[in-house]
Each structure stands twice: as C-alpha cells, then as structure tokens.
Enzyme design. Structure first.
Site, PDB file in Angstrom:
ATOM      1  CB  SER A 115    -100.623 -34.851  33.010  1.00  0.00           C
ATOM      2  OG  SER A 115    -101.094 -34.318  34.219  1.00  0.00           O
ATOM      3  CE1 TYR A 139    -102.587 -39.403  34.454  1.00  0.00           C
ATOM      4  CE2 TYR A 139    -102.309 -37.339  35.645  1.00  0.00           C
ATOM      5  CZ  TYR A 139    -102.676 -38.018  34.503  1.00  0.00           C
ATOM      6  OH  TYR A 139    -103.132 -37.322  33.418  1.00  0.00           O
ATOM      7  CE  LYS A 143    -101.210 -39.348  31.132  1.00  0.00           C
ATOM      8  NZ  LYS A 143    -101.771 -39.663  29.814  1.00  0.00           N
TER       9      LYS A 143
END
Ligand code: UDP
Length: 317
Positions: A115, A139, A143
């Site tokens: 991402s 988040y 990643k």
C-alpha cells in the site's frame, strides 16, 4: 500455472480470480470471508474457507500451487487506529504464517498487495518507490512490516517476490456471476460513498481547507482491472532471490471535488455533498510515480476516472 489467491473473495481478490481464470490460470482461493463474500467464488475453483493464521488451512490451500497472490488482510486505516493488535495479528502474523507454509511446501513465487500507506506523509510528490517509508497509521505499518519480511525471505530463502503498493483502487468488473465491486459495510471509500449520496444522507467532503487548488484532498485513483493486469505482469516477471517493489496508481491526481464532478456527470445529476471537517490521518496529496511499473513491467493503466465512476455506478444500480 496454479495460483493461490488469498483474500480471493474480497473486492480486489475476486477481480483477480476472475481475470486470472480468463487468462488460463488455475486458481485456488483461501479466504476466511470476514470481509469477503463467498458468493464471488466461481464454481469449480478450489476454495478453502480458512484462516491465514492457521498452519493447517494455509498448507492445505498451497497443495499443487505454483505461485501466490496475497490479498488477504485488514485494510481500513480508521479501524487500524482503533484495533492495532488485530491488524498486526491478521496482517503481519498471517503473512508470516503464509511465508513459512510457502517455504514448507516449496512454493517460491509471491505477489503481495502492499500500500501507499507505507510511505506516510510524502516529502515529495509524485512518490517514488525509493521514498522514505514512515507510515502514519497501524495499517500502513503492517504493510511495511510485511514488505520487510518479504525482502528478508527473498534474501534468506531465495523466493521471487513483488510488492505492489496500491494508491486508490476504484471501479468494478462485470463477471459472468455479476458485478465484482466494493461491498464494504460500512463503506468508507470515496467513490462508492459519492454514488450512494442522497439529499437526506449526503456524502461528506472531509476537509475543504487543505493546501490544494480547490481545498480538498488529492488522490491517485487506479481501476481495479488495470491493477490486476499489473499483478499478472509482476507474476510473470518474478526472479529468484529478488523482491521488487512497484507503485500502482495512474500517475495523476484528482481532488475530492473533481471526483464528485466526474460522478455527477456520470450519474446525470448533481451529487449532494456536505462540507465536513478533515478526517484524521489523511495526507493532503498522494500521487504515485508509476514509471518503474511502466518501464520494468510494460504496464500502462488504460481506464480513467470516468470509467472507474461509471463502472462503480453500474455495479450498484
Ligand atoms: N473522502 C471524503 N468522503 C468520504 C470518503 C473519503 O471526502 O466519504 C476523502 C478522503 O478524506 C480522502 C479521499 O476522499 O481524501 C479518498 O479517501 P478513501 O477513503 O476513498 O481512500 P484513502 O485515500 O483513505 O485510501
């Protein structure tokens, strides 16, 4: 070639399954269906409804597999701030288990859904793959941790891998089983929210005082069909012991107001909106530099914002 698609019943994973089958790949799916939808799985594919955290489920899913496309994971920035441990467990521990089971099964090819959130607030736009990685939410941190694990795995165990850093994925694909589209509940993404906006429940414009020409945030939107095309090109270009990282976007930015204007045009009426405060954690501008994917993979995104909006609209009509 048989490809295991983890997260193969989610929005992006189910689109990958459909396109891979069209291109002649054999497919296995592993998905726990916490956010995916089992009804997207085509009849006849090997579908294990199981957990990325279970050694047994992952080992079973890997039987007969030549390569893995790893989409499974939690993907909402806001939720990750509220539940960082859940994000670490599912994304990082789940990916660790996948890498270990791949090693045990002798599967050496991996394409991973990373991402743009790995970069955090950019120092420069467009963002290059060599930009500093300073995620601003759990988040993005998960990643990045997975990308780093994959780099180590390529060095130590010689796997062939690519991490694809998505910017804003949008659009939908009409399959023989109906539209494959975003079906999140609650939906947080801009384009589906804009297209569901009503005068009673208008879409909120998160921040109108950003340092951008019209005061709203600018993002780089890429059609899910172009995104999967890049996955297949990445899969076919994997090399042992190498972990490549590619940005996937369009290389162009659209403000929230520009997206709303495109959606109003497509829908044929003025989408109702409500100017609202900024959303926590949003950077002002995120635009990808996609030259590496263009040059090394021969990838060119071909669907513009109008097509993304029109396909999303068709999928929910
Ligand atoms: N956004 C908005 N209203 C919404 C959803 C999103 O104004 O209902 C804005 C959001 O602040 C961001 C952009 O639209 O600037 C894209 O947000 P989205 O959640 O779709 O993707 P993200 O950039 O967070 O991955």
């Amino acid at each position: 070639m048989r490809v295991l698609v983890t997260g193969g019943t989610g929005y992006i994973g189910s689109t990958a399954v459909d396109i891979l089958i069209t291109k002649g790949y054999e497919i296995s799916i592993l998905d726990d269906c916490t956010t995916g939808h089992a009804d997207t799985a085509p009849a006849g594919v090997s579908f294990i409804q199981g957990s990325l955290l279970s050694a047994g489920d992952v080992a079973q899913a890997l039987v007969g597999v030549d390569a893995v496309m790893h989409f499974a994971g939690k993907s909402l920035v806001g939720e990750s701030v509220e539940k960082p441990d859940l994000y670490h467990q599912v994304n990082v521990d789940g990916s660790r288990n996948l890498l270990d089971q791949m090693h045990a099964s002798g599967v050496t090819k991996l394409v991973f859904s990373s991402s743009a959130a790995t970069y955090g607030e950019p120092e420069q736009v467009p963002i290059l793959e060599t930009a500093p990685t300073k995620p601003t939410n759990p988040y993005g941190a998960t990643k990045l941790a997975i990308d780093q694990m994959i780099t180590a795995e390529a060095e130590s165990r010689g796997i062939a891998a690519a991490s694809l850093r998505y910017f804003n994925v949008a659009g939908a694909l009409k399959s023989s089983r109906g539209w494959l589209a975003e079906r999140h509940n609650p939906e947080t993404h801009l384009i589906p929210n804009v297209l569901r906006s009503t005068s009673d429940n208008p879409v909120k414009v998160f921040g109108t005082d950003w340092p951008t020409p019209d005061g709203t945030c600018i993002r780089d939107y890429v059609h899910v069909v172009d995104l999967i095309d890049a996955h297949i090109k990445a899969l076919e270009s994997l090399a042992p012991k190498i972990h490549e990282i590619y940005n996937l976007g369009s290389g162009d930015g659209y403000s929230v107001r520009e997206v709303i204007a495109a959606a109003s045009k497509s829908a044929g009426y003025q989408i109702p909106t409500l100017d609202s405060p900024r959303r926590a954690g949003d950077p002002a501008v995120l635009i990808a530099d996609i030259n590496k994917a263009k040059n090394k993979l021969g990838w060119v995104p071909t669907h513009g914002i109008e097509k993304m909006v029109a396909d999303t609209l068709a999928s929910i009509s």
